[in-house]
Write an enzyme that holds these catalytic residues in place. Structure first.
Site: not given
Ligand SMILES: [Zn+2]
Length: 210
Positions: A74, A120
């Protein structure tokens, strides 16, 4: 901050997130830019609770593994975000409970998965575009993130989880936690008549930042 300090900070923040349930098993990954061409990241399949500062993976911006253990596949989408968003110096990717649950809802608003109801969220994230589902490791995830990166700070991968950027690792982790808590509130508020933040207040908050 020295490289050693960045390594130790990454391990400490990952452990803190693990201990508080933001990460489980071997899911998710963190990365931080060490300099213009080197990125420090979590090894493939590693648990946020058991990282070692000396064995973290280092890759260059072309994705070549330079040192440490093997990086997660990733990391490819982290690199694509760094290339397209120069203000991002750190990235948090989680399979956290509430944001992942949100990512599995059919018919979710793809341009912004959470309409703002707290200031926020607007200041830290502002807008949460959704990327269509692709199997983990599919290069389309990186392509789509690279396309959205110039304009957005955080992204939701459908049926997968969130990807959050920050100006440094501490900022990225704070943004990730704010976003996960916002998703938790989103589910707590289901069935309620929500008082959303007005468009004019959103514009003021966006200028302000955190
Ligand atoms: Zn992932």
């Amino acid at each position: 901050m020295t490289e050693q300090e960045q390594r130790e900070q990454l391990v400490d923040l990952a452990k803190s997130m693990f201990d508080r349930g933001y990460a489980t098993g071997g899911a998710g990954n963190l990365s931080v830019k060490l300099d213009h061409d080197r990125v420090l990241t979590t090894p493939t399949g590693s648990s946020f609770g058991r990282l070692n500062a000396d064995s973290l993976a280092v890759v260059n911006m072309s994705g070549e593994h330079l040192s440490g253990e093997k990086p997660s596949k990733e990391v490819a989408f982290h690199l694509e975000i760094y290339k397209n968003r120069p203000s991002a110096n750190a990235i948090v990717h989680l399979h956290s409970t509430y944001l992942t649950a949100l990512s599995c809802i059919k018919g979710i608003n793809k341009s912004n998965a959470i309409k703002p109801f707290t200031p926020y969220y607007v200041m830290r994230v502002g807008n949460l575009p959704v990327i269509d589902y692709f199997n983990p490791g599919d290069s389309n995830i990186a392509t789509e993130l690279g396309r959205l990166a110039p304009n957005y700070r955080a992204y939701l991968l459908a049926n997968h989880g969130p990807v959050i950027t920050g100006s440094n690792l501490l900022d990225a982790v704070d943004n990730a936690e704010e976003l996960e808590e916002t998703a938790k509130l989103y589910f707590l508020l289901q069935g309620q008549d929500i008082a959303y933040i007005s468009d004019s207040d959103i514009r003021i908050l966006e200028k302000k930042g955190v």
